[in-house]
Design an enzyme around this catalytic site. Structure first.
Site, PDB file in Angstrom:
ATOM      1  N   ASP A  79       0.809  -1.225   0.000  1.00 49.30           N
ATOM      2  CA  ASP A  79       0.000   0.000   0.000  1.00 49.30           C
ATOM      3  C   ASP A  79       0.840   1.272   0.000  1.00 49.30           C
ATOM      4  O   ASP A  79       0.454   2.288   0.574  1.00 49.30           O
ATOM      5  CB  ASP A  79      -0.971   0.016   1.207  1.00 49.30           C
ATOM      6  CG  ASP A  79      -1.862  -1.208   1.206  1.00 49.30           C
ATOM      7  OD1 ASP A  79      -2.221  -1.670   0.115  1.00 49.30           O
ATOM      8  OD2 ASP A  79      -2.177  -1.695   2.303  1.00 49.30           O
ATOM      9  N   LYS A  96       1.810   2.055  -5.062  1.00 46.32           N
ATOM     10  CA  LYS A  96       2.394   1.486  -6.293  1.00 46.32           C
ATOM     11  C   LYS A  96       1.492   1.742  -7.497  1.00 46.32           C
ATOM     12  O   LYS A  96       1.966   2.074  -8.584  1.00 46.32           O
ATOM     13  CB  LYS A  96       2.598  -0.043  -6.130  1.00 46.32           C
ATOM     14  CG  LYS A  96       3.596  -0.409  -5.054  1.00 46.32           C
ATOM     15  CD  LYS A  96       3.691  -1.907  -4.866  1.00 46.32           C
ATOM     16  CE  LYS A  96       2.424  -2.520  -4.329  1.00 46.32           C
ATOM     17  NZ  LYS A  96       2.081  -2.136  -2.944  1.00 46.32           N
ATOM     18  N   GLY A 100      -4.336  -4.480  -3.775  1.00 44.48           N
ATOM     19  CA  GLY A 100      -5.359  -3.479  -4.068  1.00 44.48           C
ATOM     20  C   GLY A 100      -4.634  -2.227  -4.483  1.00 44.48           C
ATOM     21  O   GLY A 100      -4.014  -1.568  -3.652  1.00 44.48           O
ATOM     22  N   HIS A 101      -4.632  -1.925  -5.766  1.00 42.10           N
ATOM     23  CA  HIS A 101      -3.857  -0.801  -6.299  1.00 42.10           C
ATOM     24  C   HIS A 101      -4.822   0.285  -6.774  1.00 42.10           C
ATOM     25  O   HIS A 101      -5.671   0.028  -7.622  1.00 42.10           O
ATOM     26  CB  HIS A 101      -2.959  -1.273  -7.449  1.00 42.10           C
ATOM     27  CG  HIS A 101      -1.927  -2.268  -7.006  1.00 42.10           C
ATOM     28  ND1 HIS A 101      -1.057  -2.871  -7.862  1.00 42.10           N
ATOM     29  CD2 HIS A 101      -1.624  -2.753  -5.785  1.00 42.10           C
ATOM     30  CE1 HIS A 101      -0.258  -3.691  -7.187  1.00 42.10           C
ATOM     31  NE2 HIS A 101      -0.596  -3.638  -5.927  1.00 42.10           N
ATOM     32  N   GLN A 128       2.154  -6.097  -3.198  1.00 46.61           N
ATOM     33  CA  GLN A 128       2.617  -6.117  -1.805  1.00 46.61           C
ATOM     34  C   GLN A 128       3.896  -5.262  -1.651  1.00 46.61           C
ATOM     35  O   GLN A 128       4.154  -4.394  -2.456  1.00 46.61           O
ATOM     36  CB  GLN A 128       2.859  -7.551  -1.298  1.00 46.61           C
ATOM     37  CG  GLN A 128       1.580  -8.364  -1.115  1.00 46.61           C
ATOM     38  CD  GLN A 128       1.069  -8.999  -2.397  1.00 46.61           C
ATOM     39  OE1 GLN A 128       1.804  -9.677  -3.087  1.00 46.61           O
ATOM     40  NE2 GLN A 128      -0.193  -8.789  -2.705  1.00 46.61           N
TER      41      GLN A 128
HETATM   42  P1  GDP Z   1      -0.737   0.241  -3.540  1.00 52.53           P
HETATM   43  O1  GDP Z   1      -1.295  -1.038  -3.032  1.00 52.53           O
HETATM   44  O2  GDP Z   1       0.729   0.357  -3.263  1.00 52.53           O
HETATM   45  O3  GDP Z   1      -1.054   0.503  -4.973  1.00 52.53           O
HETATM   46  O4  GDP Z   1      -1.435   1.410  -2.693  1.00 52.53           O
HETATM   47  P2  GDP Z   1      -3.007   1.526  -2.338  1.00 52.53           P
HETATM   48  O5  GDP Z   1      -3.730   1.973  -3.547  1.00 52.53           O
HETATM   49  O6  GDP Z   1      -3.497   0.293  -1.652  1.00 52.53           O
HETATM   50  O7  GDP Z   1      -2.973   2.624  -1.203  1.00 52.53           O
HETATM   51  C1  GDP Z   1      -2.483   3.892  -1.431  1.00 52.53           C
HETATM   52  C2  GDP Z   1      -3.581   4.921  -1.115  1.00 52.53           C
HETATM   53  O8  GDP Z   1      -3.001   6.200  -1.045  1.00 52.53           O
HETATM   54  C3  GDP Z   1      -4.641   5.020  -2.191  1.00 52.53           C
HETATM   55  O9  GDP Z   1      -5.865   5.393  -1.598  1.00 52.53           O
HETATM   56  C4  GDP Z   1      -4.122   6.142  -3.083  1.00 52.53           C
HETATM   57  O10 GDP Z   1      -5.143   6.810  -3.800  1.00 52.53           O
HETATM   58  C5  GDP Z   1      -3.537   7.045  -2.049  1.00 52.53           C
HETATM   59  N1  GDP Z   1      -2.400   7.860  -2.492  1.00 52.53           N
HETATM   60  C6  GDP Z   1      -1.353   7.528  -3.300  1.00 52.53           C
HETATM   61  N2  GDP Z   1      -0.466   8.535  -3.376  1.00 52.53           N
HETATM   62  C7  GDP Z   1      -0.961   9.533  -2.588  1.00 52.53           C
HETATM   63  C8  GDP Z   1      -0.492  10.829  -2.222  1.00 52.53           C
HETATM   64  O11 GDP Z   1       0.569  11.293  -2.625  1.00 52.53           O
HETATM   65  N3  GDP Z   1      -1.264  11.551  -1.352  1.00 52.53           N
HETATM   66  C9  GDP Z   1      -2.451  11.081  -0.860  1.00 52.53           C
HETATM   67  N4  GDP Z   1      -3.142  11.841  -0.015  1.00 52.53           N
HETATM   68  N5  GDP Z   1      -2.917   9.867  -1.198  1.00 52.53           N
HETATM   69  C10 GDP Z   1      -2.179   9.106  -2.039  1.00 52.53           C
HETATM   70  P1  IMO Z   2      -0.795  -4.276  -2.184  1.00 55.76           P
HETATM   71  O1  IMO Z   2      -0.321  -4.824  -3.515  1.00 55.76           O
HETATM   72  C1  IMO Z   2      -0.935  -4.655   2.140  1.00 55.76           C
HETATM   73  C2  IMO Z   2      -0.788  -8.710   3.779  1.00 55.76           C
HETATM   74  C3  IMO Z   2      -2.023  -9.146   4.551  1.00 55.76           C
HETATM   75  C4  IMO Z   2      -1.379 -10.065   5.582  1.00 55.76           C
HETATM   76  C5  IMO Z   2      -0.283 -10.756   4.769  1.00 55.76           C
HETATM   77  C6  IMO Z   2      -0.694 -12.106   4.204  1.00 55.76           C
HETATM   78  O2  IMO Z   2      -2.104  -3.578  -2.250  1.00 55.76           O
HETATM   79  O3  IMO Z   2       0.300  -3.490  -1.550  1.00 55.76           O
HETATM   80  P2  IMO Z   2      -2.263 -12.855   2.188  1.00 55.76           P
HETATM   81  O4  IMO Z   2      -3.720 -12.589   1.935  1.00 55.76           O
HETATM   82  O5  IMO Z   2      -1.359 -12.334   1.116  1.00 55.76           O
HETATM   83  O6  IMO Z   2      -1.975 -14.279   2.540  1.00 55.76           O
HETATM   84  O7  IMO Z   2      -1.938 -12.005   3.537  1.00 55.76           O
HETATM   85  O8  IMO Z   2       0.015  -9.876   3.686  1.00 55.76           O
HETATM   86  N1  IMO Z   2      -1.038  -8.228   2.400  1.00 55.76           N
HETATM   87  C7  IMO Z   2      -1.036  -6.942   2.065  1.00 55.76           C
HETATM   88  N2  IMO Z   2      -0.921  -5.824   2.825  1.00 55.76           N
HETATM   89  N3  IMO Z   2      -1.038  -4.553   0.798  1.00 55.76           N
HETATM   90  C8  IMO Z   2      -1.122  -5.659   0.032  1.00 55.76           C
HETATM   91  O9  IMO Z   2      -1.072  -5.612  -1.320  1.00 55.76           O
HETATM   92  C9  IMO Z   2      -1.168  -6.924   0.660  1.00 55.76           C
HETATM   93  N4  IMO Z   2      -1.283  -8.200   0.220  1.00 55.76           N
HETATM   94  C10 IMO Z   2      -1.168  -8.980   1.291  1.00 55.76           C
HETATM   95  O10 IMO Z   2      -2.671  -8.045   5.138  1.00 55.76           O
HETATM   96  O11 IMO Z   2      -0.751  -9.295   6.566  1.00 55.76           O
HETATM   97 MG    MG Z   3      -2.823  -1.703  -1.783  1.00 61.00          MG
END
Ligand code: GDP
Ligand code: IMO
Ligand code: MG
Length: 433
Positions: free
Chosen positions: A13, A16, A40-41, A225
């Site tokens: 999270d 990415k 979850g991207h 991840q």
């Molecule tokens: P990922 O799994 O690495 O793709 O990240 P996620 O999408 O799960 O979580 C990142 C969250 O931060 C999402 O809600 C994005 O929309 C948000 N986000 C990303 N970059 C920024 C930023 O620079 N500022 C803010 N406020 N939110 C951001």
């Molecule tokens: P993105 O790509 C954050 C974490 C779960 C748990 C551990 C194992 O959005 O960054 P699993 O379901 O993979 O067996 O869970 O890994 N986890 C993540 N945490 N972002 C993710 O993906 C994750 N994918 C798995 O919360 O701690």
């Molecule tokens: Mg994510």
């Protein structure tokens, strides 16, 4: 060198998705190499927000081709739902734009049930998985009893294979976890239907990519991840079940070792973790609420896949050095810098100390056994200005620029960009010092 890699440097999270979206403007192919719909991207373009779990985030650009490599575990139901979601948003998804490796493994409702049953049995010792069946699907793969996407192309053998699979799942559910069994005919029929829908997308993506790289197509590998969740290099056992690190790209895409032009580490300006496991710089109370947000904004720290509140803390330089080493990072992109606006002060961990007072700049024995260390912090001045509207490095408050330069110094890596909001345009190039 047309291959670039983007990976998460923390516990996932890091933002990415939005960085991949940005880099995709200069990419021809965008390829996922690990994990499944545990990811979850989030990509935000103008007022539209996309939450992608399987399909590479680069698909939002109309010129890109998405690849799901052999390193993935794919739930056909989630994949088809995601294709529908994109189509409804006006994004074209067809076999010319999306290719799935025949050697990727399949996640069934059986794996999902096993994942949930195991977590329930573990009680307080649970990993805190996303409940998507990731662990059980990779277990079957390593156990040489998995179902591959290739199996979906064989209608004569598929029903029997699926029946065997669900019979075994039911035995385990009953004997190991005393959990309810799954109805076999419905589950088999459902997968047979998914098979016919997905068949046109399945091919030898490794051969395809090798050829593409040979002809100088620009390929971007999108990590899921973060490296601290890597099965080999993460905070085991509180990890996911795949190779998350950049070195997994070659196995997970089925291409030979070859030059890579950049290994970019997406790094949140602070640190978050969802699920159990060590977190040396974790904060609680009021400070946690400031970093996490309350859930009022879409970017607040609540899981994209599960909705769980994320644990939060200060940026950990020891873990970031580790991420740099394991991935061979060439640069960082620092996200969510805007969230640090208005804090009383900013802390950043530069080293650990143990109970005897010895100091460590590197985690001495990987990143699992971190409970015995406490972080040594540097405290940096904060800033009050909002950053969301700023597009130029020189217009950032001095304290924000100092923070970015401090991160560069403690990890000995350049920060190429910082983001100041989730929207595609809220990103600032950072000049080299
Ligand atoms: P990922 O799994 O690495 O793709 O990240 P996620 O999408 O799960 O979580 C990142 C969250 O931060 C999402 O809600 C994005 O929309 C948000 N986000 C990303 N970059 C920024 C930023 O620079 N500022 C803010 N406020 N939110 C951001
Ligand atoms: P993105 O790509 C954050 C974490 C779960 C748990 C551990 C194992 O959005 O960054 P699993 O379901 O993979 O067996 O869970 O890994 N986890 C993540 N945490 N972002 C993710 O993906 C994750 N994918 C798995 O919360 O701690
Ligand atoms: Mg994510």
């Amino acid at each position: 060198m047309p291959l670039k890699i983007l990976v998460g440097t923390q516990w996932g999270d890091e933002g990415k998705g939005r960085i991949v979206d940005l880099l995709s403007a200069q990419s021809d192919y965008v390829a996922r190499f690990n994990g499944g719909d545990n990811a979850g991207h989030t990509v935000t373009v103008a007022s539209k927000t996309f939450k992608l779990h399987l399909i590479p985030s680069g698909i939002i650009h109309s010129h890109t081709l998405g690849i799901l490599g052999n390193g993935l575990v794919i739930n056909p139901q989630s994949l088809l739902a995601e294709m529908d979601m994109l189509r409804n948003a006006g994004i074209e998804v067809n076999p010319q734009r999306l290719k799935i490796s025949f050697a990727a493994h399949m996640i069934t409702a059986g794996h999902v049930a096993l994942d949930k049953a195991k977590e329930t049995t573990l009680g307080n010792s649970k990993i805190g998985t996303t409940g998507r069946g990731i662990g059980p699907a990779y277990t079957d793969k390593a156990n040489r009893s998995g179902l591959r996407l290739l199996d979906l192309l064989s209608p004569t053998h598929l029903p029997e294979k699926l029946q065997d699979h669900f019979r075994q799942v039911n035995q385990t559910l009953q004997r190991l976890y005393a959990a309810p069994q799954l109805p076999i005919p419905e589950n088999v029929d459902r997968l047979l239907d998914f098979a016919s829908q997905l068949a046109p997308y399945i091919s030898d993506t490794g051969a395809f990519l090798e050829q593409a790289l040979h002809s100088q197509k620009r390929v971007l590998a999108e990590g899921a991840q973060g490296v601290l969740l890597d099965i080999d290099h993460g905070s085991y056992p509180f990890v996911t079940s795949s190779n998350v690190a950049a070195t997994g790209v070659f196995t997970g895409l089925g291409i030979g070792i070859q030059p890579v032009s950049a290994v970019i580490g997406a790094t949140k300006a602070f640190q978050s973790r969802v699920g159990a496991g060590p977190f040396p710089t974790e904060v609680e109370g009021e400070m946690a609420e400031l970093l996490r947000g309350t859930g009022a904004n879409p970017w607040d720290e609540f899981g994209t896949t599960t909705g769980r509140p994320r644990r939060v803390g200060w940026l950990d330089g020891v873990l970031l050095r580790y991420a740099s080493r394991i991935n061979g990072l060439t640069e960082l992109v620092l996200t969510k810098l805007d969230i640090l606006s208005g804090l009383p002060a900013i802390q950043i961990c530069t080293a650990y100390k143990d109970e005897n007072g010895s100091q460590f700049e590197q985690a001495p024995m990987g990143v699992s056994d971190l409970q015995k260390f406490s972080p040594i912090y540097s405290t940096l001045p904060a800033w009050n200005e909002k950053l969301e509207e700023i597009h130029d490095w020189h217009r950032l408050p001095q304290a924000a620029r100092d923070y970015v330069r401090f991160v560069e110094k403690i990890v000995n890596l350049p920060v190429a960009m910082v983001s100041v909001g989730p929207e595609r345009s809220q990103i600032i190039s950072v000049p080299r010092e």
